[in-house]
Design a protein around this motif. Structure first.
Motif, PDB file in Angstrom:
ATOM      1  N   SER A  49      -4.000   0.188   1.920  1.00 41.61           N
ATOM      2  CA  SER A  49      -3.692   0.071   0.486  1.00 41.61           C
ATOM      3  C   SER A  49      -3.006   1.338  -0.017  1.00 41.61           C
ATOM      4  CB  SER A  49      -4.969  -0.169  -0.321  1.00 41.61           C
ATOM      5  OG  SER A  49      -5.587  -1.372   0.084  1.00 41.61           O
ATOM      6  N   ASP A 164      -1.387  -7.094  -0.624  1.00 45.07           N
ATOM      7  CA  ASP A 164      -2.578  -6.424  -0.098  1.00 45.07           C
ATOM      8  C   ASP A 164      -3.709  -7.431   0.058  1.00 45.07           C
ATOM      9  OD1 ASP A 164      -4.371  -4.549   0.731  1.00 45.07           O
ATOM     10  OD2 ASP A 164      -4.238  -3.275  -1.042  1.00 45.07           O
ATOM     11  N   GLU A 165      -3.893  -7.952   1.247  1.00 44.02           N
ATOM     12  CA  GLU A 165      -4.913  -8.960   1.544  1.00 44.02           C
ATOM     13  C   GLU A 165      -4.929 -10.080   0.503  1.00 44.02           C
ATOM     14  OE1 GLU A 165      -8.816  -7.520   2.699  1.00 44.02           O
ATOM     15  OE2 GLU A 165      -8.040  -5.485   2.690  1.00 44.02           O
TER      16      GLU A 165
END
Ligand SMILES: Nc1ncnc2c1ncn2[C@@H]1O[C@H](COP(=O)(O)OP(=O)(O)OP(=O)(O)O)[C@@H](O)[C@H]1O
Ligand SMILES: [Mg+2]
Length: 258
Positions: A49, A164-165
């Motif tokens: 991240s 991000d995910e």
């Protein structure tokens, strides 16, 4: 080849405030050509991240050089050429789906084109959300909320999409379907995508290249080209032996990463 989407040389990333200083990733060098789909794997806390934050100019690097589309990340942020999809959909509950997608236009900055209802409805349809524009986030499913977040990131037609995910909280069937939708969007838009995930299968399925980050110390452990196991439009079959053995290879790499 033109200017790379992202060019990073000897970058050191982390957090510094007052006497507190933490280096998360050290000496990172990476070139991402424009239009590439790069997936990123790595153990929790290794800096995935953090890396996306630096590209999006939400965080300054500690040292080293980073160029985004040939410019400083701050300039690119000002021109709104990056879109960010966070792990949680982060929709505003008091705004309808349509008005959540419109949000980037409302929050500061000037846009290349005004965001009309037509444009919003087109992008909602692209993501299979037609007819949901007037609902509120608590009136749609988790997978639909995640798709609204993607629509919101795409509405500015960013040249770089940072994810991000984004599908971490979804069931496997929905996730597989969204993977295919995302690939279709990527094929249609030619947007450069950096996609962080904890799913090895998802990383192999989506990426043209896959990057594994390691922790202690945080660094790039490995970058592998997935083109040999994909067709020209970056598709593959989940049952293909080459796909299955690539997952095993990535799992072995990841086991060394923590
Ligand atoms: N704002 C912050 N201030 C200080 N340290 C931070 C901050 N945000 C993250 N960290 C630390 O930086 C390191 C990397 O965090 P990061 O969020 O980039 O990890 P990650 O690879 O995305 O992990 P995960 O897979 O769990 O999301 C961690 O040790 C974390 O505790
Ligand atoms: Mg993270």
């Amino acid at each position: 080849m033109g200017t790379p989407a992202i060019e990073v040389q000897g970058l050191s990333l982390g957090y510094r405030s007052g006497r507190y200083s933490l280096t998360v990733l050290d000496n990172v060098s990476l070139t991402v050509p424009e239009g590439e789909f790069l997936t990123i794997l790595g153990p929790s806390g290794c800096g995935k991240s953090t890396l996306l934050r630096v590209v999006a100019n939400l965080l300054e690097p500690l040292s080293g050089d980073i160029r985004v589309l040939g410019e400083a990340p701050a300039a690119i942020r000002k021109k709104r050429q990056t879109g960010f999809v966070f792990q949680d959909a982060t929709l505003l509950p008091w705004r309808t789906v349509r008005n959540n997608v419109r949000l980037p236009a409302v929050v500061g900055g000037r846009l290349a084109r005004p965001i009309t209802d037509d444009r919003i409805d087109n992008i909602l349809a692209l993501l299979g959300l037609q007819g949901l524009g007037d609902r509120y986030p608590n009136q749609i499913s988790g997978g639909q909320r995640q798709r609204v977040a993607i629509a919101r990131a795409l509405i500015d037609e960013p040249r770089i999409l940072l994810m991000d995910e984004p599908f971490g909280a979804l069931d496997e069937i929905t996730r597989d379907r969204l993977n295919d939708e995302l690939l279709n969007i990527w094929r249609a838009t030619k947007t450069t995508i950096l996609f962080v995930t904890h799913s090895i299968e998802e990383a192999v399925y989506l990426g043209q290249r896959i990057m594994v980050l390691g922790a202690n110390p945080g660094r790039i452990l490995n970058v592998r080209d997935l083109k040999p196991i994909k067709t020209a439009d970056n598709s593959c079959h989940r049952e293909d032996p080459a796909f299955v053995s690539e997952i095993a290879a990535q799992r072995a790499l990841l086991a060394q990463a923590a």
